[in-house]
Structures are given as C-alpha cells and as structure tokens.
Design a protein around this motif. Structure first.
Motif, PDB file in Angstrom:
ATOM      1  N   ALA A  45       0.843  -1.197   0.000  1.00  0.00           N
ATOM      2  CA  ALA A  45       0.000   0.000   0.000  1.00  0.00           C
ATOM      3  C   ALA A  45       0.878   1.247   0.000  1.00  0.00           C
ATOM      4  O   ALA A  45       2.097   1.181   0.201  1.00  0.00           O
ATOM      5  N   THR A  46       0.225   2.389  -0.231  1.00  0.00           N
ATOM      6  CA  THR A  46       0.925   3.679  -0.209  1.00  0.00           C
ATOM      7  C   THR A  46       0.288   4.572   0.840  1.00  0.00           C
ATOM      8  O   THR A  46      -0.937   4.734   0.877  1.00  0.00           O
ATOM      9  N   ARG A  47       1.121   5.146   1.703  1.00  0.00           N
ATOM     10  CA  ARG A  47       0.644   6.062   2.747  1.00  0.00           C
ATOM     11  C   ARG A  47       1.636   7.206   2.873  1.00  0.00           C
ATOM     12  O   ARG A  47       2.839   6.996   3.010  1.00  0.00           O
ATOM     13  N   ASP A  48       1.122   8.420   2.772  1.00  0.00           N
ATOM     14  CA  ASP A  48       1.976   9.617   2.838  1.00  0.00           C
ATOM     15  C   ASP A  48       3.099   9.562   1.806  1.00  0.00           C
ATOM     16  O   ASP A  48       4.226   9.988   2.056  1.00  0.00           O
ATOM     17  N   GLY A  49       2.765   9.031   0.627  1.00  0.00           N
ATOM     18  CA  GLY A  49       3.741   8.989  -0.457  1.00  0.00           C
ATOM     19  C   GLY A  49       4.773   7.890  -0.326  1.00  0.00           C
ATOM     20  O   GLY A  49       5.655   7.764  -1.179  1.00  0.00           O
ATOM     21  N   GLN A  50       4.689   7.088   0.735  1.00  0.00           N
ATOM     22  CA  GLN A  50       5.660   6.028   0.965  1.00  0.00           C
ATOM     23  C   GLN A  50       5.001   4.656   0.808  1.00  0.00           C
ATOM     24  O   GLN A  50       3.851   4.450   1.189  1.00  0.00           O
ATOM     25  N   GLU A  51       5.747   3.720   0.249  1.00  0.00           N
ATOM     26  CA  GLU A  51       5.239   2.356   0.108  1.00  0.00           C
ATOM     27  C   GLU A  51       5.392   1.612   1.428  1.00  0.00           C
ATOM     28  O   GLU A  51       6.448   1.665   2.069  1.00  0.00           O
ATOM     29  N   VAL A  52       4.325   0.944   1.835  1.00  0.00           N
ATOM     30  CA  VAL A  52       4.354   0.154   3.069  1.00  0.00           C
ATOM     31  C   VAL A  52       3.829  -1.242   2.746  1.00  0.00           C
ATOM     32  O   VAL A  52       3.014  -1.428   1.848  1.00  0.00           O
TER      33      VAL A  52
END
Length: 324
Positions: free
Chosen positions: A252-259
């Motif tokens: 997933a993507t959160r705050d522009g970062q991949e997690v």
C-alpha cells in the motif's frame, strides 16, 4: 405453464417481505431463490451470522477482562470456536425456518433455482440439478441483493484472500488478519477476530473509518477499537496483494511512501455491488415490469394502491452494470 400475479426473484429481506405483503394482498405469488435456504445474504452470510459472532466474542471478552470487576473470577477462560460457529449456524437456521414458515402461511410458492427474465411476463427457472421450468407472471420484482466487490489485484481465492462470507466461517482465528476497507463489514468482522486473538490491521483509503456515520461517532469508534487492540492505517491506498505459500503480503501507499503488511488472511471489504447483469437476460426490445409502491407500505395498503411500472430496455441499460 404456471401463472402468477407477481414473481419475486431473490428471497432476501427485500424479496421475502415483498412476497409476504403480496400474499396478504391476495396476489398469487412466487418467490424464486437460487440458494438452498431463504433469507439472502443478510440472513445467511451477512448481518445475522456476524451479529451472532459479535455476541459470542463479546461474552468471551467480558469473561476475560470485565467479569473480575464484578467479583466473578474465572481462571483460564478460553473459547471453543467450533461451538461458536455451531451456535451461529443454529441462529441462522432458526431464522431460515421462520422465513419458510411465513411463506407457507401467506401462500407464497417457493421455487428453487436461478430466475431469468426471458420475455415480458415470462421467467425461466433453472434448478441446481439442471431442470428448467417456465412460468408466466403479470409483474416481476427484482430483489437479488448484492455481492462483495472484488479488487482487480486481490481476487478472492476463498482461503487467503477472502470476502465476508469466508471470514464468517474461519475454523481458527488467523494470527494476522489484514482488513482492506474500514466500513461496517470490515469493522464488525475485524472486531470479532481481534477479540478472539487475531492481530488485526485495518487499511482504509479514506481519512476516516465508518463513512456515512457522524464524524464524532466514527472517531469515538476508532478510539474504542484501537483500545481493544486493532490497528488502523487511514489515507492508505492498497495497490497489490501477493499470496505465496499460503500467506499474503499487502502493498500500500501512505503519505507517499510504500508500506507492506504480512498476513495469514486478507479480508477485502470495500463494499458490495449489484449482481451481474447476466442474471437478468432478455431481448433488447423487451420492457420490464417492476414493483414500486405509491406510498410507504403499511398494513392498511390495499391491492388497488400498488403501482406497476414499465421500464424500457434503454432505461434499464442506463442503470444496470455490464455483465462480468
């Protein structure tokens, strides 16, 4: 060929209630259901079984965490998931029996099979054994309910990537459960399995949970569920789910970062859709007759107060999803 005043396709809360009322109004009524049991999603794999599991798991949490406060000491409290599931099934069966009894009381003919509208006033019913029956009717009510939405990158496999139907019937609590979608379905089932020992992670695309509820209530609910051990990731867009050796990795993507999130089970609960249009087959030139009351249905409504509305093929096409 049997003839009816009204044929209802689908025996969920919309369908069986319409059948009861039609029977009370003296209409010769048929109710078509493709599944073995009446009641639709809500009764069989939705609202009723989920509330049964919520109740059972809530009792367990009370014994484990709250009973001692009342002077009730129960050492070594544990749950028997098989018995919980048996109780859930018994609750569902009781309601199934009740609905079928109501059909008999109101002289509604129940027909097992998949209904297909083949022409104006004509319905074909194909049973699970492959037998086909044709019936005629003056009017048709389409009450086929909904089906879980499937993500293109997370197809249901019934084992690792599941819908609410499979999540209601786990034989054991998964160690790690990732729930995609923090709406009513995801929150209910996530809560059940969290109470029964799963590490539950909720992924929600929106900046809040329980869309449609008052924001203050949504925030309060999130705080309560967080205190119970559930983890929430909001503003999180899931882009992939990879299954390998029976386990899943959710990207997933959160705050522009991949997690990434590891899970034993992934519950996709991003909403429900209308069943595929292929359930309602007909020629392009045919019109459909569907039921709509002139006013809210009540016990005093008379047969003359029902309004039957013809919908053209072009109009129907405008609000019916393409077949999948």
């Amino acid at each position: 060929m049997d003839k009816f005043d009204v044929v209802i396709i689908g025996s969920g809360p919309g369908g069986y209630i319409a059948a009861i009322r039609a029977g009370q109004l003296g209409l010769k009524t048929a109710l078509i259901e493709k599944d073995k049991e009446l009641g639709g999603t809500c009764l069989n794999v939705g609202c009723i079984p989920s509330k049964a599991l919520l109740t059972s798991s809530d009792h367990f949490i009370f014994v484990k965490k709250e009973a001692a406060k009342h002077g009730i000491v129960i050492d070594g409290a544990r749950f028997d998931l098989a018995k919980m599931q048996q109780r859930k099934d018994k609750v569902v069966k009781t309601f199934n029996t009740g609905v079928r009894s109501l059909m008999k009381t109101n002289k509604v003919t129940v027909l097992e099979g998949t209904g297909t509208i083949t022409a104006p006033g004509k319905v074909s019913i194909k049973s699970s054994t492959g037998e086909t029956q044709e019936i005629e009717t003056k009017n048709i009510v389409i009450a086929t309910g909904s089906a879980p939405v499937e993500l293109p990158f997370a197809k249901f496999d019934g084992k690792t990537i599941v819908s609410s139907t499979e999540a209601l019937a786990f034989s054991e609590a998964p160690n790690k459960l990732v729930v995609i979608g923090a709406g009513a379905v995801g929150l209910e089932l996530g809560s059940v399995w969290n109470r029964l020992g799963s590490e539950v992670t909720m992924l929600e695309f929106l900046p809040r949970i329980a869309l449609g509820f008052d924001l203050e209530l949504s925030n309060l609910l999130q705080r309560l569920l967080t205190a119970q051990g559930m983890t929430f990731h909001l503003d999180t867009k899931v882009s992939a789910v990879k299954v390998e050796n029976g386990r899943a990795t959710v990207t997933a993507t959160r705050d522009g970062q991949e997690v990434k999130f590891d899970a034993d089970k992934v519950l996709v609960s991003v909403g429900r859709r209308m069943p595929t249009r292929s359930s309602f087959q007909w020629g392009a030139a045919h019109s459909r007759t569907v039921w709509a009351p002139k006013k809210s249905a009540s016990n005093s409504m008379k047969k003359s107060e029902l309004k039957w509305t013809n919908i053209s093929a072009q109009t129907w096409k405008a609000f019916t999803p393409s077949a999948t």
